[in-house]
Write a protein that holds these residues in place. Structure first.
Motif, PDB file in Angstrom:
ATOM      1  N   SER A   1       0.861  -1.170   0.000  1.00  0.00           N
ATOM      2  CA  SER A   1       0.000   0.000   0.000  1.00  0.00           C
ATOM      3  C   SER A   1       0.900   1.224   0.000  1.00  0.00           C
ATOM      4  O   SER A   1       2.012   1.175   0.529  1.00  0.00           O
ATOM      5  CB  SER A   1      -0.909   0.009   1.228  1.00  0.00           C
TER       6      SER A   1
ATOM      7  N   ASP B   1      -7.532   2.806   0.230  1.00  0.00           N
ATOM      8  CA  ASP B   1      -7.582   1.703  -0.735  1.00  0.00           C
ATOM      9  C   ASP B   1      -8.879   0.932  -0.529  1.00  0.00           C
ATOM     10  O   ASP B   1      -8.906  -0.143   0.068  1.00  0.00           O
ATOM     11  CB  ASP B   1      -6.369   0.778  -0.546  1.00  0.00           C
TER      12      ASP B   1
ATOM     13  N   HIS C   1      -1.744  -0.766  -4.689  1.00  0.00           N
ATOM     14  CA  HIS C   1      -3.008  -1.304  -4.171  1.00  0.00           C
ATOM     15  C   HIS C   1      -2.721  -2.639  -3.515  1.00  0.00           C
ATOM     16  O   HIS C   1      -1.869  -3.412  -3.984  1.00  0.00           O
ATOM     17  CB  HIS C   1      -4.039  -1.476  -5.284  1.00  0.00           C
TER      18      HIS C   1
END
Length: 351
Positions: free
Chosen positions: A244, A349, A258
């Motif tokens: 992330s 996210d 992601h």
């Protein structure tokens, strides 16, 4: 005198009646069932909580239990970590007992230890944030300011498969895992030099104070290798490999990262002096991926970072000491986590 055949008949009849009585008694008697086979007769779902007692506030166990019961679950299996076992044995015990979800209650270290055991099992992990960074919780939108709200997400949220980073440090013979970021250099020095007492007093601001102190350090040389590509020699202040890309405060270090894209993102920061740091800060704030020679981005499934001398390193914000080599790979979709439904609008996210 009674005939002999009558005596024989009476004996046979007595034996027959005794046999019948014994059969009736056995058929009416309850059959003993082993405890493990009998079970509790309670088919409600059950959660296990792996709790770091140094992070958990008073009343947390009662609050989690209340939410479980309110949602129709059994009282949770509560297992506390220790200095000798930060959560591995406890998570393995939870799996042996067949729980439906395992809740990691602590900081990023507790979350990482629980995830290391759960990866590949299919058993979901819920998050009860109780640390300073709470990196994965921030990334997926888990409530940070209330154990009850986080527990409800952990029990009734959606299941989301996320990638797991596997990392081998120097010449160790075993892998470790990370869920958010692994780093070498400046970022790890911040984590390493931030006192626990300071984090307890001022929270995430402690990292800012430590970071200001660490900005004066020198660059070092590293060699970077991605997948099957050629090695790249670079100078660096920090190399970060991210599942992330979001930092504390919502700052985005790796805009294209992601947690479920099957790849890891890499950023190399090589500022020189205060002007260089100002340029890097501008890049982070504006989320631009290109445009400054001191900031480089890549994506890969396997990464090798080799430094010319041992450098401070970290996994999900926890220091692991000074190391020379990080051998990293991604395992796509290998961990199931519980996420909010719907995710908050500011979730970095949301999936």
């Amino acid at each position: 005198m009674v005939p002999e055949w009558v005596l024989i008949a009476l004996v046979v009849l007595a034996v027959l009646l005794a046999a019948v009585a014994l059969v009736v008694a056995l058929t009416r008697r309850p059959v003993a069932v082993p405890a493990e086979a009998a079970g509790t007769g309670d088919d409600r779902q059950r959660a296990a909580v792996i709790a770091n007692p140094t992070k958990v506030a008073p009343g947390t166990r009662a609050e989690v239990t209340l939410v479980c019961v309110d949602l129709g679950w059994r009282e949770p299996l509560w297992l506390e970590t220790t200095v000798d076992d930060p959560g591995t044995g406890q998570t393995e015990e939870a799996l042996r007992q067949g729980v439906d979800v395992v809740l990691a209650c602590g900081g990023d270290g507790t979350v990482r230890t629980v995830a290391e055991v759960l990866a590949g099992t299919g058993t979901p992990m819920g998050l009860l944030p109780a640390g300073t960074g709470n990196l994965l919780a921030r990334t997926i939108g888990t409530p940070l300011n209330g154990i009850a709200a986080a527990t409800r997400v952990a029990l009734s949220g959606n299941d989301r498969k996320i990638d797991v980073g596997r990392i081998r440090v120097d010449d160790e013979d075993h892998d470790r895992v990370f869920l958010v970021m692994a780093g070498m250099g400046f970022d790890a020095a911040i984590m390493q030099n931030t006192p626990e007492a300071l984090k307890g007093r001022v929270g995430p601001l402690a990292y800012v104070i430590s970071g200001l102190r660490a900005m004066r350090g020198r660059r070092t040389r590293v060699r970077l290798s991605f997948d099957d590509g050629p090695a790249l020699d670079r100078q660096t202040r920090t190399v970060v490999v991210g599942n992330s890309g979001t930092l504390l405060g919502g700052l985005v270090l790796m805009p294209e990262a992601h947690i479920d894209d099957g790849e890891l993102d890499i950023v190399n920061l090589a500022p020189k002096g205060i002007p260089g740091w100002i340029a890097v800060a501008g890049r982070v704030i504006t989320r631009r991926r290109r445009g400054h020679a001191r900031v480089e981005h890549w994506q890969a499934r396997s990464i090798l970072v080799e430094a010319e001398s041992p450098q401070p390193s970290q996994l999900d914000g926890d220091p692991i000491g000074d190391v020379r080599k990080l051998d990293i790979r991604v395992e796509p979709g290998n961990l199931v986590v519980r996420v909010p439904v719907p995710p908050p609008s500011d979730t970095p996210d949301p999936g």
